[in-house]
Scaffold this active site. Structure first.
Site, mmCIF file in Angstrom:
data_model
loop_
_atom_site.group_PDB
_atom_site.id
_atom_site.type_symbol
_atom_site.label_atom_id
_atom_site.label_comp_id
_atom_site.label_asym_id
_atom_site.label_seq_id
_atom_site.Cartn_x
_atom_site.Cartn_y
_atom_site.Cartn_z
ATOM 1 N N ASP A 49 0.851 -1.190 0.000
ATOM 2 C CA ASP A 49 0.000 0.000 0.000
ATOM 3 C C ASP A 49 0.885 1.238 0.000
ATOM 4 O OD1 ASP A 49 -1.812 2.092 0.619
ATOM 5 O OD2 ASP A 49 -3.123 0.694 1.674
ATOM 6 N N ASP A 79 4.480 0.553 -8.079
ATOM 7 C CA ASP A 79 4.132 1.359 -9.244
ATOM 8 C C ASP A 79 3.830 2.805 -8.836
ATOM 9 O OD1 ASP A 79 1.741 0.734 -7.924
ATOM 10 O OD2 ASP A 79 0.558 0.943 -9.763
#
Length: 276
Positions: free
Chosen positions: A165, A201
């Protein structure tokens, strides 16, 4: 009124369903105290519960006693648990497809896969059944407790953290997993030569990861001049960028989260560091 059966008599999937709603992890028979889980510290997960399918529940009931363990503070004997294989800890395996692919590709290496998402546990067990893999153990709960209380020093051959996360809001950055307090805990558990592999990402998080990992003298960047797509001299890196990203290793399959990020135009960065 019919009394409910004791938790020890329930199947693994039923024990998971009966866990207190306020408890964040899908604990099966566990010993971790509420005090342990309420303490102020970084956590390896965002608590969530998902609908478990019949197939996933069936895989849990068939495979949990063989492949699963509760993160309950009990020290683990990894050489016995993995029949002498070198063991890599993977934190946050999602639905298990990447973990299963890597396990099948290298049966000589053990994977200790930790997550709190119960459907993911069931899904990964389905993959292990399909592939006949024997080199994975699933850990249910908070990997911080696993690292802190259950693993011996120098017991791990590697650490994998794929697409954690990113906590994008600045006020939430303190919740990110890859930070100094986490490395203080994990580095003693890594044997010399152990490989730390992170991927994300979310570019600002990638830069933070690179900075935090590079600042530790115990770690050596495997690709110090890489930018993730090729090789650049330090002077050739774009202004403000952080060098040191690795090309995606062939042995890391493209994950579901990676495909979703690429579809949004995100740039995926891998970081490979080795324990000195």
């Amino acid at each position: 009124m019919t009394a409910s059966a004791p938790s020890s008599q329930l199947t693994p999937s039923a024990r998971m369903s009966a866990a207190p709603a306020a408890y964040p992890a899908p604990m099966y028979p566990h010993k971790a105290t509420e005090e342990q889980h309420r303490e102020r510290r970084i956590r390896t997960f965002q608590p969530r519960r998902g609908r478990i399918t019949k197939a996933q529940a069936g895989a849990l009931d068939r495979g949990w006693e063989r492949f699963g363990l509760a993160i309950d503070g009990t020290p683990l004997d990894l050489p016995t648990l993995f029949d002498g294989r070198p063991v890599t800890l993977e934190i946050g395996f999602g639905m298990g497809d990447t973990t299963a692919a890597m396990a099948a590709a290298d049966p000589s290496a053990g994977i200790l896969a930790a997550d709190v998402h119960t459907p993911g546990h069931g899904n990964l067990l389905q993959f292990l059944e399909r592939d006949g893999s024997e080199n994975v153990r699933l850990a249910a709960g908070d990997a911080i407790i696993l690292l802190r209380d259950m693993l011996q020093d120098a017991s791990l051959a590697g650490l994998r953290v794929y697409f954690p996360d990113p906590w994008p809001k600045p006020k939430h950055h303190k919740r990110r997993l890859i930070q100094d307090s986490f490395l203080d805990l994990v580095l003693p558990r890594l044997a010399p030569g152990a490989l730390v592999h992170c991927a994300t990402d979310w570019e600002p998080y990638a830069e933070q990861m690179a900075q935090v990992l590079a600042a530790r003298p115990e770690l050596e960047n495997v690709h110090p001049e890489g930018d993730g797509s090729g090789w650049l001299e330090p002077s050739e890196h774009p202004e403000g960028s952080v060098p040191g990203y690795a090309p995606r290793p062939e042995w890391r399959p493209v994950t579901k989260f990676e495909r979703a990020g690429l579809a949004k135009g995100h740039v995926v960065h891998d970081l490979l560091f080795r324990r000195r």
